[in-house]
Write an enzyme that holds these catalytic residues in place. Sequence first.
Site: not given
Length: 476
Positions: A17, A19, A24, A39, A133
């Site tokens: 994925g 972001g 990653v 990452k 979080d």
Amino acid sequence: MSVPSRLGRYPVRRRIGAGAFATVWLAYDEQLDCPVAIKVLADNWTEDQHVRQRFIEEGRFLRKVESPHIVSVYDAGELEDSRPFLVMSYADQGTLADRLELEPLTVSQSLHVIGQVGAGLHALHQRGVLHRDVKPANVLFRTVEVGGERQVSAMLGDLGLGKAMDMSSRLTMIGGTPSFIAPEQAQGEPLDGRADQYSLAALAYLMLAGRAPYDHVSLSAAADPGPLPPLDNGLPDDAEKVLATALSKDRGGRYPDVPSFVEALDSALVDHTEEPPTWIAVDEDLTRPEPRVDSNASPRRAQRVRAAAGASALVVGLVAGYSAQRLVATEQTIWDSTNSISVTVPDDWTRVVDAEPWRAPGGTTDEPSVAAGDAEGWNGITDPGEGIFIGVLPGESLPTGVPERPECGASGGAVPGRHLGGESITVEFTGCSDDGGITIERTVQVNADQLLRVQVRAGDRAVAYDVIDSITTPGL
């Protein structure tokens, strides 16, 4: 994005994925004979020392903790182009968000997850680290062997918002997901472990009730939650009382620590669990090195496998105090650098992100702004793409119009309305590029002396309005 053959000494299999701040990759540790998640800081943030330092700090926070319920960092390094990377444990069974989209968990399964996430939080707190979080997308599942049998184990990932407790009293940047953060966190107050306890209790409520306790869309709403809604699902009143205690608006009314909350919830639900306990089953499709979708598979199975392709929504995370409401490969929530503005955008729109303040034409001061797009120059006249710009500018009244778009073929005219609690004007433009699409210009009077300027470009009108309607301004 092309797949690199290796990252450091690790051969790469595929991308998990991406972001706004990191990508990653699923790779393989040939020395230890196991898959790993790597990452890598996004190349457009390499020169930003603040973001770079936060990225490295995440690895350091994770290394402080030895717990099977916290994502492990095995290695760290730097690529030839100076981008740092972290080698982490791979969550081969997706996330809690993935699982809950497919089917609810039983009471036993929920307590199993709550207990393991609670153990991970307690391990963090004992090392003086807050997570800040806790939410479904940050609860990761992986396959482990217990007594010769494979089971699914939960662990916490994404410490991009993590902070050492001894720093929390000096913390001024607000982070977290509104529906899951404690009121004191939403208000920017000094934090302790009871803030993470609140988030865990909100997660527990979600698993037991099938819905989150609150549906906050802004930090200001999270700062002042109303009474806890009843569970309404046949569970005992004692369980509701335990959740209400851990979700107290005043942290002084909560349990002294996470283990106390977990123990109280276990005791309240002891008569509502299965014997023997039913653990979450291992999904064989998710352990494959490459995502596969069988054309004969059921829709639920196909959905599960597709979810696994971004399974490690894992640790893509938004670093440096930016929060993401859903860290999956479909959409992400981004914030400006002052945490004044947020917007949820398609994942493709985070290829280029600028969260730094801007100065409006003719202005004299820098104001909060955030922009995201699918490519450099997405908002240009030649070869336009998709994206959004949001910026604050001074103003005590709405302008009589919005910026013209001479490159566009048609305009629907200025439409008055109300958005974000203030008066607004909106103009739609079509025919702005050869492949169609829509451009929306909106200006909102967000308070007495500030305006919010918004520009959205999208190939689909519904997508454009979904994005523009997701904007929040908790810091204005």
